[in-house]
Design an enzyme around this catalytic site. Structure first.
Site, PDB file in Angstrom:
ATOM      1  N   THR A 192       0.877  -1.175   0.000  1.00  0.00           N
ATOM      2  CA  THR A 192       0.000   0.000   0.000  1.00  0.00           C
ATOM      3  C   THR A 192       0.914   1.225   0.000  1.00  0.00           C
ATOM      4  O   THR A 192       2.065   1.148   0.451  1.00  0.00           O
ATOM      5  CB  THR A 192      -0.890   0.052   1.255  1.00  0.00           C
ATOM      6  OG1 THR A 192      -0.033   0.125   2.393  1.00  0.00           O
ATOM      7  CG2 THR A 192      -1.770  -1.172   1.390  1.00  0.00           C
ATOM      8  N   GLU A 337      -5.293  -3.978  -1.283  1.00  0.00           N
ATOM      9  CA  GLU A 337      -5.675  -5.222  -0.594  1.00  0.00           C
ATOM     10  C   GLU A 337      -6.694  -6.028  -1.398  1.00  0.00           C
ATOM     11  O   GLU A 337      -7.046  -7.142  -1.039  1.00  0.00           O
ATOM     12  CB  GLU A 337      -6.266  -4.890   0.788  1.00  0.00           C
ATOM     13  CG  GLU A 337      -5.261  -4.356   1.798  1.00  0.00           C
ATOM     14  CD  GLU A 337      -5.072  -2.833   1.752  1.00  0.00           C
ATOM     15  OE1 GLU A 337      -5.352  -2.238   0.695  1.00  0.00           O
ATOM     16  OE2 GLU A 337      -4.632  -2.250   2.766  1.00  0.00           O
ATOM     17  N   LYS A 444     -16.378  15.056  11.748  1.00  0.00           N
ATOM     18  CA  LYS A 444     -17.435  14.775  12.716  1.00  0.00           C
ATOM     19  C   LYS A 444     -17.902  16.084  13.335  1.00  0.00           C
ATOM     20  O   LYS A 444     -17.226  16.675  14.165  1.00  0.00           O
ATOM     21  CB  LYS A 444     -16.941  13.823  13.797  1.00  0.00           C
ATOM     22  CG  LYS A 444     -16.609  12.473  13.235  1.00  0.00           C
ATOM     23  CD  LYS A 444     -16.224  11.472  14.303  1.00  0.00           C
ATOM     24  CE  LYS A 444     -15.591  10.268  13.637  1.00  0.00           C
ATOM     25  NZ  LYS A 444     -14.140  10.377  13.457  1.00  0.00           N
ATOM     26  N   TRP A 449     -21.819  13.053  10.766  1.00  0.00           N
ATOM     27  CA  TRP A 449     -20.704  12.967   9.837  1.00  0.00           C
ATOM     28  C   TRP A 449     -20.955  13.803   8.583  1.00  0.00           C
ATOM     29  O   TRP A 449     -22.044  13.793   8.032  1.00  0.00           O
ATOM     30  CB  TRP A 449     -20.482  11.515   9.393  1.00  0.00           C
ATOM     31  CG  TRP A 449     -19.867  10.670  10.458  1.00  0.00           C
ATOM     32  CD1 TRP A 449     -19.565  11.050  11.730  1.00  0.00           C
ATOM     33  CD2 TRP A 449     -19.498   9.296  10.356  1.00  0.00           C
ATOM     34  NE1 TRP A 449     -19.015  10.006  12.420  1.00  0.00           N
ATOM     35  CE2 TRP A 449     -18.968   8.910  11.597  1.00  0.00           C
ATOM     36  CE3 TRP A 449     -19.554   8.356   9.334  1.00  0.00           C
ATOM     37  CZ2 TRP A 449     -18.504   7.621  11.842  1.00  0.00           C
ATOM     38  CZ3 TRP A 449     -19.095   7.082   9.578  1.00  0.00           C
ATOM     39  CH2 TRP A 449     -18.576   6.714  10.823  1.00  0.00           C
TER      40      TRP A 449
HETATM   41  P1  ADP Z   1      -3.363   3.570  -0.187  1.00  0.00           P
HETATM   42  O1  ADP Z   1      -4.286   2.786   0.711  1.00  0.00           O
HETATM   43  O2  ADP Z   1      -1.987   3.514   0.282  1.00  0.00           O
HETATM   44  O3  ADP Z   1      -3.858   4.952  -0.521  1.00  0.00           O
HETATM   45  P2  ADP Z   1      -4.563   2.240  -2.429  1.00  0.00           P
HETATM   46  O4  ADP Z   1      -4.280   2.563  -3.834  1.00  0.00           O
HETATM   47  O5  ADP Z   1      -4.733   0.837  -2.078  1.00  0.00           O
HETATM   48  O6  ADP Z   1      -3.378   2.848  -1.604  1.00  0.00           O
HETATM   49  O7  ADP Z   1      -5.814   3.092  -1.986  1.00  0.00           O
HETATM   50  C1  ADP Z   1      -7.085   2.538  -1.751  1.00  0.00           C
HETATM   51  C2  ADP Z   1      -7.996   3.613  -1.250  1.00  0.00           C
HETATM   52  O8  ADP Z   1      -8.167   4.657  -2.228  1.00  0.00           O
HETATM   53  C3  ADP Z   1      -9.399   3.143  -0.976  1.00  0.00           C
HETATM   54  O9  ADP Z   1      -9.488   2.512   0.268  1.00  0.00           O
HETATM   55  C4  ADP Z   1     -10.175   4.446  -1.030  1.00  0.00           C
HETATM   56  O10 ADP Z   1     -10.072   5.180   0.178  1.00  0.00           O
HETATM   57  C5  ADP Z   1      -9.468   5.226  -2.098  1.00  0.00           C
HETATM   58  N1  ADP Z   1     -10.195   5.076  -3.375  1.00  0.00           N
HETATM   59  C6  ADP Z   1      -9.900   4.273  -4.403  1.00  0.00           C
HETATM   60  N2  ADP Z   1     -10.779   4.441  -5.410  1.00  0.00           N
HETATM   61  C7  ADP Z   1     -11.673   5.364  -5.007  1.00  0.00           C
HETATM   62  C8  ADP Z   1     -12.842   5.966  -5.587  1.00  0.00           C
HETATM   63  N3  ADP Z   1     -13.255   5.668  -6.804  1.00  0.00           N
HETATM   64  N4  ADP Z   1     -13.517   6.865  -4.839  1.00  0.00           N
HETATM   65  C9  ADP Z   1     -13.099   7.196  -3.593  1.00  0.00           C
HETATM   66  N5  ADP Z   1     -12.008   6.684  -2.995  1.00  0.00           N
HETATM   67  C10 ADP Z   1     -11.307   5.770  -3.689  1.00  0.00           C
END
Ligand code: ADP
Length: 552
Positions: A192, A337, A444, A449
């Site tokens: 990640t 993940e 919050k 929220w």
């Molecule tokens: P990191 O967790 O290190 O940022 P990732 O690429 O795995 O790397 O990121 C996943 C996260 O990105 C998701 O859990 C979400 O919060 C955000 N995300 C991915 N796609 C979208 C989307 N279309 N809209 C909103 N958030 C998104």
């Protein structure tokens, strides 16, 4: 005669190498076009790719690499990186793609945590390799993705001894049958990007890689086809370019790899020259492309659709692509993940009977799950919340390409067999999911929220705003209230008051931000996402103009 308990079909394991073998055998002449970091355009075919990937497998075996061992890559989207994807995993080792945009210390941490045997790198990362090599004593060798001439020209000043990729594979003949591995053996390792903490490793299996490629190619997912020329703008070091290097050979598509030239002009020209029909990337890169197209007054001639994900696709961007350029936007959500695809905002037949506005509104959400993934939202008590489109809670997922645990961590992150994503979402009666925030970014206010993403989207739809981020700012009465940080377009004249008034009628009154401040730029993570943690640090001392409201 007894009835057989098991079916009687061939037990053929799902292996990453079978994707490439399929493309090489059945779409052998289909092209892979790469913009090389050497500066020129390189072309060859899926057949050539398989031969060289097999040469790489042989070379790794020659170096003593054992199945299960990790080989790191620090590389752009290009044909040699693609060969690493298949040559490394094909012989049973694990292809560990590393994000070179992370801080050198983080890269070193990841290389050591993964215990990489060798690291293959594009020559643009020579300086990075020199910085991290002394911190990574267990790496047996650094492999420069080029030939001896390139190395002597470009790497003359490099302190770390580097092997030439071309020399290594040039010694092998490619006469190598892919071994039949257990489909549950490890294939790829992705970390990640550490947006919310230390990078953590997700170790995929061959089975999960192939199943994800199948599902990602379905018409209601990315809809990849042999009729497509696909240009993944999303880097191959960011969650395997969202599975495109696996989906493309599965369907026999042409692949166009942009190297390190990701500015609007370079991308546009490559798309046009190669007849690209389908692309995918995070909103930040599309901002650059759209800006270039507007300035240059050019249009797409072949691009039909693009997947936008990684962070929320601003509705203004969706409109721009579709209304101004006739390119369909597929909004997608996923995470490292999850290999990474989870949901895509494609409409059902029934949803297509809605008014155009209602359809657009739905397509701004993150959408339906693909077959294989299941999802639910749960409240603070862990109970599943109703699918009413308004109850929001923590989003949990499960499925064959969702991690069971992190690499080299003993404790399971799962809750009752589900993976908690750290995202906050709603699901409506049609199963359409909408991310409202990351749990750490939620605002919050007085126990309720507020969605920072929704407030950012409104601000990004203002014609004079280039980029906007919404964060929580502390407030004596409400605990937290929204603050919006805005980067204006060049030449913009809009005032803070006008931007605040822009929210009137667009969001509930109590969601309206308490303040708007201007900045020259916003901090982004290595994968182009807003770095809210950093923003919150920067504006920790900010005093909202509403703090004098009497506390009751
Ligand atoms: P990191 O967790 O290190 O940022 P990732 O690429 O795995 O790397 O990121 C996943 C996260 O990105 C998701 O859990 C979400 O919060 C955000 N995300 C991915 N796609 C979208 C989307 N279309 N809209 C909103 N958030 C998104």
């Amino acid at each position: 005669m007894t009835s057989p308990l098991f079916g009687q079909m061939m037990d053929v394991p799902l292996l990453a190498s079978s994707l490439l073998s399929h493309a090489a055998r059945h779409f052998g002449d289909t092209e892979i076009v790469s913009r090389r970091i050497e500066g020129d355009i390189h072309r060859y075919t899926w057949r050539d790719c398989e031969k060289r990937a097999k040469q790489l497998s042989q070379a790794l075996i020659g170096l003593g690499v054992q199945p299960g061992e990790r080989i790191g890559t620090l590389a752009w989207n290009g044909y040699r990186h693609l060969e690493c994807y298949f040559g490394v995993t094909g012989m049973g080792a694990v292809c560990h793609t590393i994000n070179p945009r992370l801080f050198p210390d983080q890269v070193a941490f990841i290389v050591n945590h993964a215990d990489d045997e060798y690291v293959a790198f594009d020559m643009t990362f020579a300086t990075l390799v020199d910085i991290i090599a002394p911190q990574c004593p267990n790496v047996k060798g650094w492999i420069a993705l080029g030939d001896e001439t390139c190395i002597s020209t470009h790497l003359a000043d490099m302190a770390t001894p580097a092997l030439s990729y071309e020399t290594l594979i040039g010694r092998c003949d490619g006469d190598y049958p892919w071994p039949v591995l257990d489909e549950r053996s490890a294939s790829f390792l992705c970390y990640t990007s550490g947006t919310t903490g230390n990078p953590k490793g997700a170790l995929y299996t061959h089975r999960s890689t192939v199943l994800h490629a199948f599902a990602a190619s379905l018409p209601d997912a990315m809809g990849c086809s042999a009729r497509d020329a696909i240009l993944p703008v999303v880097p191959m070091f960011h969650v395997n370019a969202w599975g495109i290097p696996h989906a493309a050979p599965l369907v026999g598509a042409k692949l166009v790899l942009p190297g390190n030239c990701l500015d609007g002009k370079a991308l546009y020209e490559l798309m046009e020259a190669e007849g690209v029909t389908f692309s995918a990337g995070v909103p930040t890169v599309w901002l650059g492309l759209l800006n270039y197209m507007k300035q240059a007054g050019v249009r797409f001639n072949t691009l039909k659709r693009t997947v936008i994900g990684g962070s929320a696709c601003p509705p203004a961007m969706l409109r721009s692509f579709e209304d101004e350029y006739g390119v369909e936007v597929i909004h997608a959500w996923g995470m490292t993940e999850m290999s990474p695809l989870g949901t895509l905002a494609k409409l059902t037949w029934r949803q297509q009977q809605l008014t155009p506005d209602e359809q657009r509104h739905l397509r701004e959400k993150q959408g339906h799950v693909m077959f294989g993934v299941d999802m639910k939202v749960v409240g603070d008590d862990g109970q599943e919340l109703p699918w009413d489109g308004t109850s929001f809670g923590d989003l949990h997922v499960r499925g064959p390409w969702v991690i069971d645990r992190y690499f080299r961590k003993d404790d399971s992150p799962l809750i009752d067999g589900w993976f908690p994503t750290g995202d906050v979402a709603t699901i409506d009666a049609d199963g359409f999911m909408h991310i409202t925030d990351r749990s750490k970014d939620v605002i919050k206010s007085g126990g309720e929220w507020i969605s920072s993403i929704d407030l950012e989207n409104v601000m990004m739809s203002h014609p004079q705003v280039a980029e906007a981020a919404c964060i929580a700012c502390s407030h004596p009465k409400w605990t937290e209230r929204p603050l919006v940080v805005v980067v204006l377009r060049p030449g913009a004249t809009v005032t803070r008051e006008e931007l605040l008034a822009f929210y009137d009628g667009k969001v509930a009154k109590w969601w309206k931000p308490d303040d708007v401040v201007f900045a020259d730029e916003l901090p982004h993570t290595a994968t182009g996402k807003l770095q809210k943690l950093r923003l919150r640090e920067l504006y920790r001392e900010h005093v909202l103009p509403t703090v004098d409201e009497k506390v009751v």
